[in-house]
Scaffold this motif. Structure first.
Motif, short mmCIF file in Angstrom:
data_model
loop_
_atom_site.label_atom_id
_atom_site.label_comp_id
_atom_site.label_asym_id
_atom_site.label_seq_id
_atom_site.Cartn_x
_atom_site.Cartn_y
_atom_site.Cartn_z
N GLY A 107 0.78 -1.23 0.00
CA GLY A 107 0.00 0.00 0.00
C GLY A 107 0.81 1.28 0.00
O GLY A 107 0.25 2.37 -0.11
N ALA A 108 2.13 1.18 0.12
CA ALA A 108 2.99 2.36 0.13
C ALA A 108 3.29 2.80 -1.30
O ALA A 108 3.25 2.00 -2.24
CB ALA A 108 4.28 2.08 0.88
N TYR A 109 3.62 4.08 -1.46
CA TYR A 109 3.96 4.62 -2.78
C TYR A 109 5.47 4.55 -3.01
O TYR A 109 6.26 4.80 -2.10
CB TYR A 109 3.50 6.08 -2.90
N TYR A 110 5.83 4.21 -4.24
CA TYR A 110 7.22 4.16 -4.66
C TYR A 110 7.35 4.87 -6.01
O TYR A 110 6.36 5.12 -6.70
CB TYR A 110 7.71 2.71 -4.76
N TRP A 111 8.60 5.17 -6.37
CA TRP A 111 8.86 5.93 -7.59
C TRP A 111 9.88 5.21 -8.46
O TRP A 111 10.86 4.65 -7.97
CB TRP A 111 9.41 7.31 -7.24
N LEU A 112 9.63 5.25 -9.77
CA LEU A 112 10.61 4.83 -10.77
C LEU A 112 11.19 6.09 -11.40
O LEU A 112 10.45 6.93 -11.91
CB LEU A 112 9.95 3.97 -11.84
N ILE A 113 12.51 6.22 -11.34
CA ILE A 113 13.20 7.38 -11.90
C ILE A 113 13.97 6.91 -13.14
O ILE A 113 14.81 6.01 -13.04
CB ILE A 113 14.18 8.01 -10.90
N ILE A 114 13.67 7.49 -14.28
CA ILE A 114 14.37 7.17 -15.52
C ILE A 114 15.35 8.30 -15.80
O ILE A 114 14.94 9.44 -16.03
CB ILE A 114 13.39 6.98 -16.70
N LYS A 115 16.63 7.99 -15.77
CA LYS A 115 17.66 9.02 -15.88
C LYS A 115 17.87 9.42 -17.35
O LYS A 115 17.86 8.58 -18.24
CB LYS A 115 18.98 8.51 -15.30
N LYS A 116 18.07 10.72 -17.56
CA LYS A 116 18.30 11.21 -18.92
C LYS A 116 19.62 10.66 -19.46
O LYS A 116 20.58 10.45 -18.71
CB LYS A 116 18.31 12.73 -18.94
N ALA A 117 19.65 10.44 -20.78
CA ALA A 117 20.84 9.87 -21.41
C ALA A 117 20.81 10.14 -22.90
O ALA A 117 19.74 10.25 -23.50
CB ALA A 117 20.92 8.37 -21.15
N GLY A 118 21.99 10.24 -23.50
CA GLY A 118 22.08 10.40 -24.94
C GLY A 118 22.16 11.86 -25.37
O GLY A 118 22.36 12.77 -24.56
N ASP A 119 21.99 12.08 -26.68
CA ASP A 119 22.05 13.42 -27.25
C ASP A 119 20.97 13.54 -28.33
O ASP A 119 20.09 12.69 -28.43
CB ASP A 119 23.44 13.71 -27.82
N ALA A 120 21.06 14.60 -29.13
CA ALA A 120 20.01 14.88 -30.11
C ALA A 120 19.87 13.77 -31.15
O ALA A 120 18.78 13.56 -31.70
CB ALA A 120 20.27 16.21 -30.80
N ASP A 121 20.95 13.07 -31.44
CA ASP A 121 20.93 12.04 -32.48
C ASP A 121 20.83 10.62 -31.95
O ASP A 121 20.28 9.74 -32.62
CB ASP A 121 22.18 12.16 -33.36
N ASN A 122 21.37 10.38 -30.78
CA ASN A 122 21.42 9.03 -30.22
C ASN A 122 20.78 9.04 -28.84
O ASN A 122 21.33 9.59 -27.89
CB ASN A 122 22.88 8.57 -30.13
N HIS A 123 19.60 8.44 -28.75
CA HIS A 123 18.83 8.49 -27.51
C HIS A 123 17.72 7.45 -27.57
O HIS A 123 17.62 6.68 -28.52
CB HIS A 123 18.22 9.89 -27.32
N PHE A 124 16.88 7.44 -26.56
CA PHE A 124 15.66 6.64 -26.57
C PHE A 124 14.50 7.54 -26.18
O PHE A 124 14.68 8.57 -25.53
CB PHE A 124 15.76 5.44 -25.60
N HIS A 125 13.32 7.17 -26.62
CA HIS A 125 12.10 7.86 -26.23
C HIS A 125 11.21 6.92 -25.44
O HIS A 125 11.02 5.76 -25.84
CB HIS A 125 11.30 8.34 -27.46
N LEU A 126 10.65 7.39 -24.35
CA LEU A 126 9.52 6.73 -23.72
C LEU A 126 8.25 7.24 -24.38
O LEU A 126 8.22 8.34 -24.93
CB LEU A 126 9.49 7.03 -22.22
N HIS A 127 7.20 6.44 -24.33
CA HIS A 127 5.92 6.83 -24.92
C HIS A 127 4.84 6.85 -23.85
O HIS A 127 4.96 6.20 -22.81
CB HIS A 127 5.54 5.88 -26.05
N GLY A 128 3.78 7.61 -24.13
CA GLY A 128 2.70 7.71 -23.17
C GLY A 128 1.52 8.50 -23.69
O GLY A 128 1.30 8.59 -24.90
#
Length: 243
Positions: A129-150
Motif C-alpha cells: 500500500g505504500a507509494y514508490y517511484w521509478l526514476i528514468i535518468k536522462k541519457a544520450g544526445d540529439a541524435d542518439n537516444h531513446f524515447h519513452l511513450h505515453g
C-alpha cells in the motif's frame, strides 16, 4: 588456456573475474502478473535526452516487484537506460528519497520499433500500500537516444514528473506508459546472477528467439559485456544460432 583480468586493463576486473568463477546466488524473473502502471492508446513521445522522468505507483499486497516494462523506442545508436526504484522521493525537490534498486538496460537491447520492453527489478521487502517511484535518468544526445511513450494527458493515479537539471523542483507532465509485475507465472524472462549479471529472454510462441546478456563493469554503468544471441529453430529443435 590461461585467462587474466586486471582493473583498468581489461573489461572485467580481477574482483569480478574471481566472483564469476565462484558459486554465486541467482534469481529468476518470470512473466508474472501486472498489478500497477499506466497503459493506453496515447502516442506522445517523451524527451529522455534532456530530462529525467519520475513516475509513481503503489505496492500491492505482495509487497514485491519482479520487473517493470516501459513503452520505448531507440533512435540512432541509442543510449543506456538507467532506471532507479526509490522510496520517499518528493517531486518538490526537497529529497531524492532512498535508492532501493537500480538497473541498466544497455542501448543495444532497446528495440528500434516502439514496444514494451521488460527490465528486471527483483525486490521483495516493500510495504504493501505504500507509494514508490521509478526514476528514468536522462541519457544520450540529439541524435542518439531513446524515447519513452505515453499519453497526452496526466493521470492522478500515476503522477509523472520531469526535470532537466540535477536540483530543484520537478515539473508535472503527462502520463508515461509503464507496467509493474510480480509473481512466478508464465515464461522465464530474466536471470540475475552474482554481480548483477543479467539475461533477457525473448520468446516467439513457445520458443526462445533471442537471448540478451549484460555483464556490467565493477566501476560503474559504462561498458561491460553486452551480447545478443539469436536462435533459429526447426520445429522444437534448436537448429542454428548467432553468438
Amino acid at each position: 588456456m590461461l585467462f587474466a583480468a586486471e582493473s583498468g586493463r581489461t573489461v572485467i576486473d580481477e574482483n569480478l573475474a574471481n566472483a564469476a568463477m565462484m558459486m554465486q546466488e541467482f534469481s529468476h524473473i518470470y512473466e508474472g502478473t501486472v498489478f500497477g502502471g499506466k497503459t493506453g492508446a496515447g502516442i506522445a513521445e517523451f524527451d529522455c535526452a534532456g530530462y529525467d522522468h519520475a513516475v509513481r505507483f503503489k505496492a500491492d499486497t505482495a509487497a514485491a516487484i519482479a520487473r517493470v516494462t516501459f513503452e520505448i523506442i531507440r533512435h540512432g545508436q541509442g543510449a543506456d537506460l538507467l532506471v532507479e526504484l526509490r522510496d520517499g522521493f518528493n517531486p518538490d525537490g526537497s529529497t531524492a528519497g532512498s535508492l532501493l534498486r537500480f538497473m541498466v538496460l544497455p542501448k543495444e537491447f532497446i528495440p528500434t520499433s516502439k514496444g514494451y520492453f521488460s527490465i528486471p527489478i527483483d525486490i521483495s521487502d516493500l510495504v504493501s500500500g505504500a507509494y514508490y517511484w521509478l526514476i528514468i535518468k536522462k541519457a544520450g544526445d540529439a541524435d542518439n537516444h531513446f524515447h519513452l511513450h505515453g499519453e497526452t494527458i496526466q493521470d492522478s493515479l500515476y503522477p509523472t514528473y520531469r526535470r532537466a537539471g540535477n536540483s530543484g523542483a520537478w515539473t508535472a507532465e503527462n502520463a508515461i506508459h509503464f507496467e509493474v509485475y510480480n509473481g512466478e507465472t508464465g515464461n522465464l524472462l530474466h536471470g540475475i546472477y552474482g554481480y548483477n549479471a543479467v539475461t533477457w529472454l525473448i520468446w516467439d510462441g513457445d520458443l526462445i528467439s533471442k537471448a540478451y546478456r549484460y555483464l556490467p563493469p565493477a566501476s560503474g554503468f559504462i561498458g561491460g559485456v553486452r551480447q545478443i544471441k539469436t536462435y533459429q529453430w526447426s520445429g522444437e529443435i534448436l537448429k542454428r544460432g548467432v553468438v
